[in-house]
Design an enzyme around this catalytic site. Structure first.
Site, PDB file in Angstrom:
ATOM      1  N   ARG A 191       1.367  -1.236   0.119  1.00  8.41           N
ATOM      2  CA  ARG A 191       0.165  -0.196  -0.348  1.00  8.41           C
ATOM      3  C   ARG A 191       0.678   1.273  -0.115  1.00  8.41           C
ATOM      4  NH1 ARG A 191      -6.199  -0.130   0.829  1.00  8.41           N
ATOM      5  NH2 ARG A 191      -5.466   2.062   0.119  1.00  8.41           N
ATOM      6  N   LYS A 226       5.816   3.203   3.978  1.00  2.92           N
ATOM      7  CA  LYS A 226       6.552   2.568   4.085  1.00  2.92           C
ATOM      8  C   LYS A 226       7.485   3.649   2.729  1.00  2.92           C
ATOM      9  CE  LYS A 226       2.569  -0.411   3.726  1.00  2.92           C
ATOM     10  NZ  LYS A 226       2.716  -1.438   4.251  1.00  2.92           N
TER      11      LYS A 226
END
Ligand SMILES: *Cc1c(COP(=O)(O)O)cnc(C)c1O
Length: 775
Positions: A512, A517
């Site tokens: 995602r 991230k």
């Protein structure tokens, strides 16, 4: 013809009056699936003996079921032979839409658990929502993400059985609806055990009647039908508005209440009306806090229908439930506004108050006077994680570091109170989908060397270790990796007209889109390599294809800005003839489970670059590992356990660790780094200096500000991109350099595969069964 092949032909005739040669893909899909369902109906009907575990989850990211179900039933080859003999490409079912009733890791974990439990004969039943529309489908228009509704039911739903007879009524303050179960068989490998995934669909209580004569009645009926169906219409409705929040809370209670009523009725049918032994028959696992309202719901059922007093009922609840925590990010710890909760769930709220009162008494007894951080009801909010920890016997994290962070920095006050409740269950993935099915070439390679036992006993993978020293095994491994790259290139060409250079290194980040991230860090580092190659600073660079795949939540504008940025970087690099023989940047659209099954086997390098302390576990890191990619990552989540098991020397770990960040977090100044380091300045400035443009959306300037100025809700660069930038670039160039020695690199890959044993969800679910559920 084999009996199963005959059954398929028969189904086609019976269902569609057609044959193999004239059937459409949709007809074939439904006929094959129905024929396969028929082979396991008897096994499926077997009642469970002894204790059952129930996995409550708002998400089940199943992906495509047909191949995995046929494999588990041992019918895949027969089916493919039949297709071949009719002149049909055995890949036809790759057109079938995924079951995408989830967002990402948490939902995929639930799906892996179901497969692992059924394979090991653990009676685990899943409970969730049958969303009419799953996770949106992603397209790019001029580099921007566009979203289309995911109409997955257009393909039919041959793997579900509607159980009208088992529907239950769910009551809210302002409406009542039917919850109608759709049951899916969860077929264990070998087909000996078939568990159930029960997904609830919301429907109006009044049957809808088109012949209603009076116009007003008709309008009311339409309204009722729409209001009911809205509850299971979409996964995670936008909760920016009050109406959206209301709907989400309704969804949570809808599937919690329906599941608990159903489990309660099963218990009654099996054991009668003495509910004091309920926890001996059922263990209920809460996958994150979304189903936490199940706790007061069971209490309500025990006290009203079971006529128990509060204290004995609470004891049963506590013995029954266990809670899995998936994130420590403060903004993700769910809270509901008290008055919203009261108005949506007036029948449940009193039980929340009873739980709060019990907690208050306990805190008094323990001489705790600072109750603000414990109270379930505090400052006009209901804190779901607190309710989950307090009312269950087990709270687990999903990787060692994550569990330690929960205990010592995210929820230390709770750990101090109930240390015995906290435990770790490092995530895993099913090697059947993520290796046996998606990489048959590598699966055969493994089986030729160590036999096929690894398919159901992944600890046997360590027996592959000696082959890392074997030159011909390494050679064969490299051939397989090449084959998977070629297959991916064909697929991506067909899908998006991308022309991948298959002699390149494949460096892949798929997950995602989220700031933590750090896809933006990846993009910055690609730009740094691009400039370095152009300037002559970087020499001897092995040509590399950088692949991204990621969906951004529709309302998450910063994530959408990052997607646009990566697409602009791709344009810059791919159209620059001075570098495009050495670098390619590709953003795969609509990343999902089926796409992951194509991408992951083709990877040389697995990008796992979250800010240390933010990724609870990660599971794509495990999928890449078992397919023979090295991890280029931070010391975070399960990356730590992966490299501990496979050797740091066989992976590329870089960047600040949790303890480093703890030390600098109050003094960190990204502007200093930006001013001091020209390479940082150059890549960050591409956001605002016209090198790349955001088409006037203002998103790039906003990203620039997020790094150097911060925003009302966060400090500048709160995910430490600039801090980790140079170490990341160094590690990446090191991996690029090491790749040149193909044999040595193949050895690293093989050692990762051989060390993947612990990262099967078979091991994880066994631990849940042994240590939490006692099954
Ligand atoms: C495994 C998987 C994830 C989880 O990936 P992480 O990198 O661990 O966040 C998300 N989406 C899909 C489609 C997956 O298969």
């Amino acid at each position: 013809m084999q009996p199963f092949q005959e059954a398929i032909v028969h189904k086609l005739r019976e269902m569609y009056h057609t044959d193999m040669k004239s059937a459409t893909t949709k007809q074939l899909y439904n006929a094959v699936s129905q024929a396969a369902m028929d082979t396991c109906r008897d096994t499926w009907a077997q009642p469970v003996q002894g204790k059952t575990a129930c996995y409550l989850s708002a998400e089940f990211l199943l992906g495509r079921l047909i191949h995995s179900n046929l494999m588990n039933l041992g019918l895949l080859k027969e089916t493919e032979d039949l297709l071949n003999s009719a002149g049909i490409n055995p890949n036809v079912f790759e057109d079938v839409e995924d079951d995408a009733l989830g967002n990402g890791g948490l939902g995929r974990l639930a799906a892996c658990f179901l497969d692992s439990a059924a394979t090991q004969g653990i009676p685990l039943m899943g409970y969730g929502i049958r969303y009419r529309y799953g996770l949106f489908k992603q397209r790019f228009a001029y580099g921007y993400q566009e979203e289309d509704a995911d109409d997955w039911l257009a393909w039919g739903d041959p793997w579900s059985v509607r159980r009208e007879d088992q529907k239950v009524r769910v009551n809210f303050g302002d409406q009542s609806v039917w919850a109608v179960p759709y049951d899916m068989p969860i077929i264990g490998y070998g087909g000996k055990v078939v568990n159930t995934l029960r997904l609830w669909q919301a429907e109006a209580i009044q049957p809808f009647n088109f012949r209603l004569f009076n116009d007003q009645k008709y309008q009311e009926a339409v309204q009722q039908k729409n209001d009911a169906e809205a509850i299971s219409a979409v996964l995670y409705p936008n909760d920016d508005t009050d109406a959206g929040k209301r709907l989400r809370l309704k969804q949570q209670y809808f599937f919690s209440s329906a599941s608990l009523q159903s489990i309660f009725a099963d218990y009654t049918a099996k054991c009668g009306t003495d509910y004091s032994k309920f926890a001996e028959q059922y263990a209920i696992q809460l996958n994150d806090t979304h189903p936490t309202v199940s706790i007061p719901e069971l209490l309500r059922l025990l006290m009203t229908q079971g006529h128990m007093g509060f204290e004995p009922a609470f004891q049963v609840v506590q013995k029954t439930f266990a809670y899995t925590n998936h994130t420590i990010m403060a903004e993700a710890l769910e809270k509901w506004n008290l008055s919203l909760f009261q108005s949506v769930l007036p029948e449940v709220y009193p039980y929340v108050v009873m739980i709060q009162n019990r907690l208050s008494n306990e805190l008094v007894k323990k001489n705790i006077t600072e109750t603000g951080k414990y109270n379930i009801i505090q400052d006009g909010m209901i804190h779901m994680a607190r309710m989950a920890i307090y009312s269950t016997h087990s709270t687990n994290g999903v990787a060692k570091i994550h569990t330690e962070i929960i205990k010592h920095s995210a929820l230390p006050e709770w750990y101090a109170l109930y240390p015995e409740r906290f435990n770790n269950k490092t995530n895993g993935v099913t090697q059947r989908r993520w290796l046996a099915l998606c990489n048959r070439e590598l699966a055969d390679f493994i089986t030729e060397r160590i036999g096929s036992g690894w398919v159901t006993d992944f600890s046997q993978m360590s027996r592959l270790k000696p082959y890392a020293e074997d030159q011909s095994s390494r050679q064969r491994f490299l051939e397989i990796k090449q084959e998977k790259k070629n297959q991916l290139a064909d697929y991506m060409y067909r899908k998006d007209r991308f022309g991948l250079n298959t002699s390149n290194i494949f460096d892949i980040q798929v997950k995602r889109l989220h700031e933590y991230k750090r896809q933006l860090l990846n993009a910055f580092s690609i730009l740094d390599m691009y400039f370095g190659i152009k300037d002559g600073r970087i020499q001897g660079f092995h040509p590399t294809t950088f692949i991204f795949g990621a969906k951004a939540a529709p309302g998450y504008y910063r994530a959408k800005g990052i997607i646009k940025f990566i697409n602009e970087v791709a344009n810059l690099v791919n159209y620059d003839n001075a570098v495009n023989r050495r670098m390619q940047v590709i953003f795969a659209s609509n990343y999902n489970v089926s796409y992951a099954e194509k991408l992951i086997p083709a990877a040389d390098i697995s990008e796992q670059i979250s800010t240390a302390g933010t990724e609870a576990s990660g599971t794509s890191n495990m999928k890449f590992m078992m397919n023979g990619a090295v991890t280029l990552g931070t010391y975070d989540g399960a990356n730590i356990e992966i490299v501990q098991n496979a050797g740091e020397e066989n992976n590329y770990i870089f960047g600040a660790r949790v303890e480093d960040l703890d030390k600098i977090k109050d003094t960190y100044d990204p502007v200093k780094l930006y001013e001091k380091e020209p390479r940082i300045r150059r890549v960050v400035d591409t956001l605002i200096d016209g090198t790349l443009t955001d088409g006037g959306s203002g998103w790039f300037a906003e990203l620039y500000d997020s790094l150097l100025k911060g925003a009302s809700w966060h400090k500048p660069d709160n995910y430490y991109l600039l801090l980790d930038f140079l170490p990341y670039c160094d590690a990446r160039l090191q991996a690029n350099h090491d790749y040149a020695d193909r044999q040595a690199f193949a050895k690293k890959c093989l050692l990762n595969i051989a060390a993947a044993g612990p990262f099967t969800s078979d091991r994880t679910i066994r631990q849940y069964a042994d240590e939490i559920w006692h099954i």
